[in-house]
Design a protein around this motif. Sequence first.
Motif, mmCIF file in Angstrom:
data_model
loop_
_atom_site.group_PDB
_atom_site.id
_atom_site.type_symbol
_atom_site.label_atom_id
_atom_site.label_comp_id
_atom_site.label_asym_id
_atom_site.label_seq_id
_atom_site.Cartn_x
_atom_site.Cartn_y
_atom_site.Cartn_z
ATOM 1 N N PHE A 58 0.874 -1.165 0.000
ATOM 2 C CA PHE A 58 0.000 0.000 0.000
ATOM 3 C C PHE A 58 0.911 1.214 0.000
ATOM 4 O O PHE A 58 1.772 1.364 0.872
ATOM 5 N N HIS A 59 0.774 2.072 -1.007
ATOM 6 C CA HIS A 59 1.698 3.193 -1.153
ATOM 7 C C HIS A 59 0.957 4.453 -1.572
ATOM 8 O O HIS A 59 -0.179 4.405 -2.008
ATOM 9 N N THR A 60 1.643 5.576 -1.434
ATOM 10 C CA THR A 60 1.061 6.869 -1.791
ATOM 11 C C THR A 60 1.825 7.495 -2.951
ATOM 12 O O THR A 60 3.008 7.228 -3.145
ATOM 13 N N HIS A 61 1.126 8.321 -3.689
ATOM 14 C CA HIS A 61 1.708 9.112 -4.774
ATOM 15 C C HIS A 61 1.677 10.571 -4.334
ATOM 16 O O HIS A 61 0.637 11.075 -3.932
ATOM 17 N N SER A 62 2.807 11.261 -4.436
ATOM 18 C CA SER A 62 2.893 12.660 -4.013
ATOM 19 C C SER A 62 2.271 13.601 -5.033
ATOM 20 O O SER A 62 1.950 14.736 -4.717
ATOM 21 N N PHE A 63 2.163 13.139 -6.281
ATOM 22 C CA PHE A 63 1.666 13.976 -7.370
ATOM 23 C C PHE A 63 0.505 13.265 -8.057
ATOM 24 O O PHE A 63 0.277 12.076 -7.847
ATOM 25 N N ASP A 64 -0.214 13.992 -8.913
ATOM 26 C CA ASP A 64 -1.258 13.362 -9.717
ATOM 27 C C ASP A 64 -0.651 12.202 -10.486
ATOM 28 O O ASP A 64 0.509 12.250 -10.880
ATOM 29 N N SER A 65 -1.436 11.170 -10.710
ATOM 30 C CA SER A 65 -0.873 10.000 -11.384
ATOM 31 C C SER A 65 -1.892 9.358 -12.308
ATOM 32 O O SER A 65 -3.097 9.546 -12.175
ATOM 33 N N ALA A 66 -1.371 8.590 -13.236
ATOM 34 C CA ALA A 66 -2.167 7.764 -14.137
ATOM 35 C C ALA A 66 -1.359 6.499 -14.368
ATOM 36 O O ALA A 66 -0.134 6.508 -14.230
#
Length: 78
Positions: A58-66
Motif C-alpha cells: 500500500f503506497h502513496t503518490h505525491s503527485f497526480d498520477s495515471a
Amino acid sequence: MNRQFRFAICLLLFTSMQLFAQDAPVPIEKEPRHKLVFENDLVRIFDTRIPVGDVSLFHTHSFDSAFVCIVGGETQSE
C-alpha cells in the motif's frame, strides 16, 4: 460445521490478515516493485512489474498520477 473445518477457516482468516497487514502506506519511491526509470520537471515514469497473484505494498503518490497496464491482468486502485 465440524471443529476441524471451523479451525481451518479461522486459521485461514488469521493468516490472510497477517499477510496483508501493514502499518502505514509507504511513498511510491520506497515501494520495491516501482522502479523510477525517467524523471524531468514535468513527469516521472515508473516501471512496475507485479507477478500474477502478487500485490504491491500500500503506497502513496505525491503527485497526480495515471497508470497504463501494458500486459493483461486485473488491476485495482484505491
